[in-house]
Design an enzyme around this catalytic site. Structure first.
Site, PDB file in Angstrom:
ATOM      1  N   HIS A 102       5.516  10.514  -7.843  1.00 28.19           N
ATOM      2  CA  HIS A 102       6.795   9.808  -7.785  1.00 28.19           C
ATOM      3  C   HIS A 102       7.205   9.337  -9.179  1.00 28.19           C
ATOM      4  CE1 HIS A 102       6.094   9.837  -3.462  1.00 28.19           C
ATOM      5  NE2 HIS A 102       7.259   9.258  -3.244  1.00 28.19           N
ATOM      6  N   HIS A 133      -0.763   3.487  -5.699  1.00 26.46           N
ATOM      7  CA  HIS A 133      -1.250   3.865  -7.022  1.00 26.46           C
ATOM      8  C   HIS A 133      -1.824   2.679  -7.785  1.00 26.46           C
ATOM      9  CE1 HIS A 133       0.034   8.026  -7.132  1.00 26.46           C
ATOM     10  NE2 HIS A 133       1.168   7.667  -6.572  1.00 26.46           N
TER      11      HIS A 133
END
EC number: 3.1.3.27
Length: 254
Positions: A163, A207
């Protein structure tokens, strides 16, 4: 090439401020963030998640073409270069993920709270991982439904952040391609958006800060090459004299 590399390096440095600061601070993700902030983070991350990521890509491409005022032939060349930069970035991301195999923060949390060994989790096929997450979190009241659904879809490895690479690539392409035309508002919006996407990945438990840092650096390298290719194939990216006058007039009015 050097001017493009310098511009995009400055943009990359701006994008790195947030994840580096979070990394240095020692912040660790935990479930239970404020609901409104988590929901906002989810919608920001959705602008990159499929299928919305394709729509975002097409909207940004159209806006870039309008800002650059390219002819039809040059427009197709530029589209191919921009698409290739994004696709190559995603390919590099997938290759690194398979090599490094870093678990996501929420998977580590599942191991601690639901006793699901990380190694066993990742030996399952992707669909099986999603079903396991669904089963384990069925009674988990602290995790909203939209986040549980997101986790079920995103059961791959963490490092680096795909992303982030998508959003950072577009933001840095803006710095590389649009700065000569002084499209400062577009550049600022995309830098803020990319930073928001990066922050959303942290808040959603997807993340670690280092994932964002490395993804940004990879994006910078790819964008530097992509903008150089665009300049070599499509011609100089600097605006012609007539457009320079328009830019000067626009700056005076702002």
């Amino acid at each position: 090439m050097r001017s493009i590399a310098r511009r995009t390096a400055v943009g990359a440095a701006l994008l790195l401020v947030m994840p580096v600061a979070v990394w240095i601070s020692g912040w660790r993700w935990q479930p239970g963030e404020q609901s409104w902030l988590l929901k906002a983070a989810f919608w920001v991350t959705e602008t990159v998640t499929q299928p919305w990521g394709v729509i975002t890509h097409l909207i940004l491409f159209g806006w870039f073409l309008w800002c650059l005022r390219f002819r039809i032939k040059a427009a197709f060349v530029l589209f191919a270069i921009l698409a290739a930069a994004i696709l190559v970035g995603q390919g590099v991301k997938s290759w690194i993920k398979d090599k490094v195999q870093e678990p996501r923060p929420f998977v580590i949390w599942l191991e601690k709270t639901h006793h699901i060994p990380v190694d066993e989790f990742y030996t399952l096929k992707r669909a099986e991982r999603g079903n396991l997450v669904k089963e384990q979190l069925a009674e988990e009241k602290n995790i909203p439904q939209y986040l549980r659904s997101h986790w079920q879809k995103e059961t791959g490895f963490a490092f680096p952040s795909g992303h982030t690479m998508f959003a950072a690539s577009w933001a840095l392409l803006a710095v590389g391609l649009l700065w000569p035309r002084r499209r400062t508002l577009t550049i600022a919006i995309l830098l803020v958006w990319a930073t928001g996407v990066m922050g959303s990945r942290l808040l959603l438990g997807m993340h670690w800060p280092r994932d964002l840092v490395v993804a940004t650096l990879i994006s910078w390298a790819l964008v530097a090459v992509a903008t150089w290719l665009a300049q070599r194939i499509c011609g100089p990216l600097t605006p012609p004299a007539e457009e320079n006058r328009e830019i000067a007039q626009r700056e005076q009015e702002s």
